[in-house]
Design a protein around this motif. Structure first.
Motif, PDB file in Angstrom:
ATOM      1  N   UNK A 183       1.810   0.470  24.379  1.00  0.00           N
ATOM      2  CA  UNK A 183       0.838  -0.402  23.715  1.00  0.00           C
ATOM      3  C   UNK A 183       1.149  -0.651  22.236  1.00  0.00           C
ATOM      4  N   UNK A 184       1.471   0.375  21.436  1.00  0.00           N
ATOM      5  CA  UNK A 184       1.686   0.108  20.010  1.00  0.00           C
ATOM      6  C   UNK A 184       2.864  -0.818  19.726  1.00  0.00           C
ATOM      7  N   UNK A 185       3.838  -0.877  20.642  1.00  0.00           N
ATOM      8  CA  UNK A 185       4.986  -1.753  20.405  1.00  0.00           C
ATOM      9  C   UNK A 185       4.607  -3.228  20.538  1.00  0.00           C
ATOM     10  N   UNK A 186       3.709  -3.523  21.472  1.00  0.00           N
ATOM     11  CA  UNK A 186       3.249  -4.900  21.634  1.00  0.00           C
ATOM     12  C   UNK A 186       1.933  -4.917  22.400  1.00  0.00           C
ATOM     13  N   UNK A 187       0.820  -4.785  21.701  1.00  0.00           N
ATOM     14  CA  UNK A 187      -0.472  -4.861  22.388  1.00  0.00           C
ATOM     15  C   UNK A 187      -0.653  -6.168  23.150  1.00  0.00           C
TER      16      UNK A 187
ATOM     17  N   UNK B 204       1.574  -7.958  24.773  1.00  0.00           N
ATOM     18  CA  UNK B 204       2.264  -7.904  26.071  1.00  0.00           C
ATOM     19  C   UNK B 204       1.449  -7.097  27.079  1.00  0.00           C
ATOM     20  N   UNK B 205       0.862  -5.998  26.623  1.00  0.00           N
ATOM     21  CA  UNK B 205       0.057  -5.193  27.539  1.00  0.00           C
ATOM     22  C   UNK B 205      -1.198  -5.950  27.954  1.00  0.00           C
ATOM     23  N   UNK B 206      -1.837  -6.636  27.022  1.00  0.00           N
ATOM     24  CA  UNK B 206      -3.029  -7.419  27.389  1.00  0.00           C
ATOM     25  C   UNK B 206      -2.671  -8.522  28.381  1.00  0.00           C
TER      26      UNK B 206
ATOM     27  N   UNK C 161     -11.700   5.512  13.564  1.00  0.00           N
ATOM     28  CA  UNK C 161     -10.679   4.667  12.927  1.00  0.00           C
ATOM     29  C   UNK C 161     -10.093   3.601  13.855  1.00  0.00           C
ATOM     30  N   UNK C 162      -9.887   3.924  15.111  1.00  0.00           N
ATOM     31  CA  UNK C 162      -9.329   2.930  16.028  1.00  0.00           C
ATOM     32  C   UNK C 162     -10.315   1.813  16.318  1.00  0.00           C
ATOM     33  N   UNK C 163     -11.594   2.166  16.432  1.00  0.00           N
ATOM     34  CA  UNK C 163     -12.608   1.137  16.678  1.00  0.00           C
ATOM     35  C   UNK C 163     -12.740   0.219  15.467  1.00  0.00           C
ATOM     36  N   UNK C 164     -12.774   0.787  14.289  1.00  0.00           N
ATOM     37  CA  UNK C 164     -12.866  -0.038  13.078  1.00  0.00           C
ATOM     38  C   UNK C 164     -11.658  -0.963  12.972  1.00  0.00           C
ATOM     39  N   UNK C 165     -10.480  -0.426  13.287  1.00  0.00           N
ATOM     40  CA  UNK C 165      -9.273  -1.251  13.249  1.00  0.00           C
ATOM     41  C   UNK C 165      -9.361  -2.395  14.257  1.00  0.00           C
ATOM     42  N   UNK C 166      -9.777  -2.088  15.491  1.00  0.00           N
ATOM     43  CA  UNK C 166      -9.770  -3.097  16.546  1.00  0.00           C
ATOM     44  C   UNK C 166     -10.788  -4.201  16.301  1.00  0.00           C
ATOM     45  N   UNK C 167     -11.928  -3.859  15.713  1.00  0.00           N
ATOM     46  CA  UNK C 167     -12.924  -4.884  15.397  1.00  0.00           C
ATOM     47  C   UNK C 167     -12.395  -5.857  14.344  1.00  0.00           C
ATOM     48  N   UNK C 168     -11.547  -5.351  13.462  1.00  0.00           N
ATOM     49  CA  UNK C 168     -10.977  -6.192  12.416  1.00  0.00           C
ATOM     50  C   UNK C 168      -9.685  -6.884  12.858  1.00  0.00           C
ATOM     51  N   UNK C 169      -9.027  -6.328  13.889  1.00  0.00           N
ATOM     52  CA  UNK C 169      -7.732  -6.848  14.342  1.00  0.00           C
ATOM     53  C   UNK C 169      -7.728  -6.971  15.872  1.00  0.00           C
ATOM     54  N   UNK C 170      -8.534  -7.856  16.436  1.00  0.00           N
ATOM     55  CA  UNK C 170      -8.690  -7.908  17.890  1.00  0.00           C
ATOM     56  C   UNK C 170      -7.419  -8.293  18.641  1.00  0.00           C
TER      57      UNK C 170
ATOM     58  N   UNK D 150      -4.459  -7.125  17.874  1.00  0.00           N
ATOM     59  CA  UNK D 150      -3.538  -5.985  17.779  1.00  0.00           C
ATOM     60  C   UNK D 150      -4.302  -4.669  17.992  1.00  0.00           C
ATOM     61  N   UNK D 151      -4.994  -4.520  19.111  1.00  0.00           N
ATOM     62  CA  UNK D 151      -5.851  -3.340  19.288  1.00  0.00           C
ATOM     63  C   UNK D 151      -5.053  -2.056  19.459  1.00  0.00           C
ATOM     64  N   UNK D 152      -5.672  -0.963  19.043  1.00  0.00           N
ATOM     65  CA  UNK D 152      -5.083   0.365  19.206  1.00  0.00           C
ATOM     66  C   UNK D 152      -5.761   1.157  20.319  1.00  0.00           C
ATOM     67  N   UNK D 153      -7.033   0.913  20.518  1.00  0.00           N
ATOM     68  CA  UNK D 153      -7.805   1.721  21.457  1.00  0.00           C
ATOM     69  C   UNK D 153      -7.769   1.119  22.858  1.00  0.00           C
ATOM     70  N   UNK D 154      -8.069   1.965  23.858  1.00  0.00           N
ATOM     71  CA  UNK D 154      -8.192   1.463  25.225  1.00  0.00           C
ATOM     72  C   UNK D 154      -9.297   0.422  25.313  1.00  0.00           C
ATOM     73  N   UNK D 155     -10.418   0.657  24.611  1.00  0.00           N
ATOM     74  CA  UNK D 155     -11.522  -0.303  24.649  1.00  0.00           C
ATOM     75  C   UNK D 155     -11.103  -1.654  24.080  1.00  0.00           C
ATOM     76  N   UNK D 156     -10.380  -1.644  22.966  1.00  0.00           N
ATOM     77  CA  UNK D 156      -9.911  -2.890  22.370  1.00  0.00           C
ATOM     78  C   UNK D 156      -8.966  -3.644  23.290  1.00  0.00           C
ATOM     79  N   UNK D 157      -8.068  -2.919  23.960  1.00  0.00           N
ATOM     80  CA  UNK D 157      -7.129  -3.545  24.893  1.00  0.00           C
ATOM     81  C   UNK D 157      -7.866  -4.154  26.093  1.00  0.00           C
ATOM     82  N   UNK D 158      -8.811  -3.400  26.633  1.00  0.00           N
ATOM     83  CA  UNK D 158      -9.555  -3.868  27.802  1.00  0.00           C
ATOM     84  C   UNK D 158     -10.368  -5.114  27.465  1.00  0.00           C
TER      85      UNK D 158
END
Length: 497
Positions: A107-111, A113-115, A149-158, A160-168
């Motif tokens: 996931x971190x290499x290319x969110x 592509x995973x999405x 931290x991952x949730x805060x990041x994902x809300x600001x960077x939808x 390029x998510x880091x968390x499973x929730x952001x990816x889903x």
């Protein structure tokens, strides 16, 4: 020169006693994306799925995803997704090469592509083994932690998510935009009501993203709960070297496991599922009773033996169980504390289950390390111990083993074992827990109050229980003065079983 890796070209030359895919792997199409493709998934859900693919259900191949590092991808992709599942017991070893996994993404290499993989029309199930901390929740309340931290990041960077929730959520948004249905989300982590937890934190997260999308996701996804059970120790370099001798090629992705496996699943799949029941899984309407039995007996006892055994210098659970006092402690905990705190289905033999657990813990071939089980205790203890503890306090029942286990965990997170050697504590709250220990190391009563008042683990209620405070302070003193083994022996001298 590096040895030949296990891959499709090596299957025909494997020893005949090794089970391997008898189907055409090129005809398998993906139906599942699994987030968190570690050893447990490969020994458990992928093993069940392998059975169904071999039976002709060729549209349920697995696409794996690692959410943190490239390690598993680098093991599996050069091997065409193949790996060995090695069942170890005191009676011997059985090896099966699993072919259910196709591609693996990091996931971190290319969110993005995973999405895109998650948004493929043929994907109908997204399963997860991301550990307790992967849900970005508050373990004490079970709600999303919006300050994670991952949730805060994902809300600001939808994008390029880091968390499973952001990816889903990102993938479901793509599916909605493309006129595709959602998918079933299948949590396979050791958490009580894991499906409800996943559904809750997903709903709380997407409400922060888009309320219209939240309504669509609620109507187009399901989150059935599961109970998973199989002991899967970390694979070592020694294991890989031994496997090379047995296979005749190098398997960097080999997984070790006990023969026992159990999977109980709520049958709430919106878009189809493999017939996992024909592979030994059990489909039920409500998994709660089964998961509580597993969490509070197996996992609770496992953690108790891990912390106390590690402090006493034992490397594996089988080593711990070879000491009579620890074996007696396990039996006492299972019979007199954990068993009374679980609902037992009418057809379930709880006494036979306890006896089976003791036998599984005594599996010398498995070498399940106490340090591995002790990881992330702050995330596990609320599920594994505290529900039982609250029940026993309310009913006036025995809490002796539980309190001793808590004392050993507190000693463990102080980062020094009974021999005075440093402990590498792997826990997301390691710094905060160590600070509590350092601030109260000379006063066991104050140390007990400080930990019971640590809301991220214990919530707000246990700090007010005088019986618990006094008992924990006393056990902290016994562990400090006589070590974990001394405290266990002293307790067992005065306890039944």
């Amino acid at each position: 020169m590096s040895p030949q890796r296990l891959d499709n070209s090596q299957l025909e030359s494997l020893p005949t006693e090794i089970l391997q895919p008898a189907y055409d792997r090129s005809q398998v199409t993906p139906g599942i994306v699994h987030l968190g493709i570690g050893a447990f998934h490969r020994a458990h859900q992928a093993w069940y799925t392998e059975n169904r693919i071999a039976a002709g259900e060729m549209d349920w191949g697995i696409v794996g995803a690692s959410l943190r590092s490239s390690g598993v991808r680098d093991q599996l992709v050069p091997q065409n997704g193949l790996y060995s599942l090695v069942e170890k017991s005191n009676a011997g070893t059985k090896i099966q090469v699993i072919g259910a996994v196709g591609d693996v993404f990091v996931a971190p290499e290319s969110p993005a592509r995973l999405m895109e993989q998650l948004a493929r029309a043929e994907i109908r199930i997204v399963s997860l083994t991301i550990t307790e901390k992967g849900y970005c929740h508050d373990p004490a309340s079970g709600n999303l932690n919006p300050q994670h931290p991952d949730i805060r990041h994902d809300l600001q960077n939808p994008q390029q998510p880091r968390s499973a929730l952001g990816l889903i959520v990102g993938a479901l948004q793509l599916r909605r935009e493309r006129g595709l249905p959602g998918f079933t989300l299948l949590s396979c982590d050791n958490l009580p009501s894991n499906g409800k937890l996943l559904g809750r934190v997903l709903a709380q997260y997407v409400q922060l993203v888009d309320t219209d999308l939240a309504a669509w996701i609620a109507a187009n996804t399901s989150t059935p709960a599961t109970m998973v059970d199989r002991i899967v120790p970390a694979t070592t370099d020694t294991d890989r070297d031994q496997m090379q001798g047995l296979l005749g090629c190098r398997d960097e992705a080999a997984v070790m496991a006990e023969p026992f496996s159990q999977w109980v699943i709520e049958d709430d799949f919106l878009y189809g599922r493999p017939q996992w029941d024909r592979a030994g899984a059990t489909f039920v309407q409500d998994v709660e009773a089964y998961e509580l039995i597993k969490l509070r007996l197996l996992n609770g006892c496992h953690s108790m033996l891990a912390y106390s055994g590690y402090l006493a210098g034992f490397e594996t659970i089988a080593d711990v169980m070879a000491e009579p006092a620890f074996r007696q402690l396990a039996q006492h905990f299972l019979e007199f504390e954990a068993s009374g705190a679980v609902p037992v289905p009418g057809d379930f033999d709880i006494a036979a289950y306890r006896a089976q657990l003791v036998q599984r813990f005594e599996n010398r071939a498995l070498r399940h390390r106490t340090w591995q089980i002790a990881m992330d205790g702050s995330q596990k203890i609320p599920q594994r111990w505290l529900g039982t503890l609250r029940h026993q306090l309310q009913q006036g029942g025995s809490i002796d083993a539980l309190v001793l286990a808590l004392a050993c965990w507190i000693r463990y997170v102080s980062a020094v074992d009974d021999a005075g050697l440093p402990i590498e504590v792997s826990d997301p709250l390691a710094i905060e827990l160590k600070a509590l220990c350092d601030s109260h190391q000379a006063d066991n009563a104050a140390l007990a109050r400080a930990f019971l008042g640590f809301a991220p683990v214990f919530g707000d209620d246990l700090q007010h229980n005088e019986r618990l405070q006094q008992a924990l302070a006393a056990q902290l003193g016994r562990v400090a003065s006589g070590g974990a083994l001394g405290a266990v022996r002293a307790l067992m001298e005065t306890s039944p079983a």
